[in-house]
Design a protein around this motif. Structure first.
Motif, short mmCIF file in Angstrom:
data_model
loop_
_atom_site.label_atom_id
_atom_site.label_comp_id
_atom_site.label_asym_id
_atom_site.label_seq_id
_atom_site.Cartn_x
_atom_site.Cartn_y
_atom_site.Cartn_z
N VAL A 1 -73.55 -4.79 42.94
CA VAL A 1 -72.98 -5.94 43.64
C VAL A 1 -72.43 -6.88 42.58
O VAL A 1 -72.89 -6.86 41.45
CB VAL A 1 -74.02 -6.70 44.51
N PRO A 2 -71.41 -7.71 42.94
CA PRO A 2 -70.91 -8.64 41.94
C PRO A 2 -72.06 -9.52 41.45
O PRO A 2 -72.91 -9.85 42.26
CB PRO A 2 -69.89 -9.49 42.74
N PRO A 3 -72.11 -9.88 40.19
CA PRO A 3 -71.13 -9.59 39.13
C PRO A 3 -71.54 -8.43 38.22
O PRO A 3 -71.18 -8.42 37.05
CB PRO A 3 -71.14 -10.90 38.34
N ASP A 4 -72.31 -7.45 38.71
CA ASP A 4 -72.72 -6.31 37.87
C ASP A 4 -71.50 -5.68 37.19
O ASP A 4 -70.49 -5.47 37.85
CB ASP A 4 -73.38 -5.21 38.71
N PRO A 5 -71.61 -5.32 35.90
CA PRO A 5 -70.52 -4.56 35.27
C PRO A 5 -70.46 -3.18 35.94
O PRO A 5 -71.50 -2.55 36.13
CB PRO A 5 -70.96 -4.42 33.80
N ILE A 6 -69.26 -2.73 36.31
CA ILE A 6 -69.15 -1.50 37.09
C ILE A 6 -68.17 -0.50 36.47
O ILE A 6 -67.36 -0.85 35.61
CB ILE A 6 -68.71 -1.79 38.55
N VAL A 7 -68.27 0.72 36.94
CA VAL A 7 -67.39 1.80 36.51
C VAL A 7 -67.06 2.64 37.75
O VAL A 7 -67.87 2.72 38.67
CB VAL A 7 -68.09 2.63 35.39
N ILE B 1 -68.22 3.63 43.13
CA ILE B 1 -68.42 2.57 42.15
C ILE B 1 -69.90 2.52 41.76
O ILE B 1 -70.78 2.40 42.62
CB ILE B 1 -67.98 1.20 42.75
N HIS B 2 -70.15 2.65 40.46
CA HIS B 2 -71.52 2.62 39.93
C HIS B 2 -71.68 1.43 38.99
O HIS B 2 -70.70 0.94 38.44
CB HIS B 2 -71.81 3.89 39.11
N ARG B 3 -72.93 1.03 38.76
CA ARG B 3 -73.18 0.07 37.69
C ARG B 3 -72.90 0.80 36.39
O ARG B 3 -73.14 1.99 36.29
CB ARG B 3 -74.66 -0.34 37.67
#
Length: 167
Positions: free
Chosen positions: A43-49, A60-62
């Motif tokens: 979930v925002p603001p986790d850095p994602i890829v 979308i994963h962390r």
């Protein structure tokens, strides 16, 4: 029967700058189907890829998700850099189920709560039988903290017996 206010539609930005349906921007991609990974639920603001799946969607994963960290070399080219859309705020659509004793004004009371908390309701589905009501709301939230607070507030509405996220 009481009038139910229909939620205003989400304002759509021009396609050029519109993020995917989930408000996530993936490098070099337009409006692709993206879904949030169940393993790490970013979930925002986790850095994602982003990870390109076999059916050409993108999950979308962390960035620190163990399944991404363990990705074999030969599949790493399916990983794309991704970020939460800059829009007003990236929103997540979640479904919330509210169960309660049926009573006059119940839907309005829960609806007023969404308005007060500035939560956009996309869809409402309400069912009642034998004096029990089940309402399903698809709402847009900014992050999980907002959802947790909202569920706590719904629990306080008179007659409500359960309020939870439907996974």
């Amino acid at each position: 029967a009481m009038a139910v206010e229909t939620p205003k539609p989400i304002a759509h930005r021009p396609a050029a700058e519109r993020a995917s349906t989930t408000g996530i921007l993936v490098e070099g991609m337009g409006n692709l189907m993206t879904k949030v990974a169940k393993c790490c639920k970013p979930v925002p603001p986790d850095p994602i890829v982003g990870y390109v799946t076999c059916d050409r969607g993108i999950t979308i994963h962390r960035q620190n998700c163990s399944s991404m960290l363990r990705m074999p070399e030969n599949k790493r080219d399916r990983m794309l850099s991704a970020q939460w859309g800059s829009g007003k705020a990236a929103t997540l659509a979640v479904e919330v189920v509210v169960e309660s004793h049926d009573r006059q004004g119940l839907l309005r009371d829960v609806g007023d709560l969404f308005v007060k908390e500035k939560v956009n309701v996309i869809k409402v589905n309400s069912l009642s039988k034998n004096n029990q009501a089940q309402m399903r709301f698809t709402i847009e939230i900014v992050n999980m903290d907002q959802l947790t607070r909202l569920l706590a507030l719904i629990h306080q509405v008179s007659g409500v017996t359960a309020a939870r996220r439907r996974l």
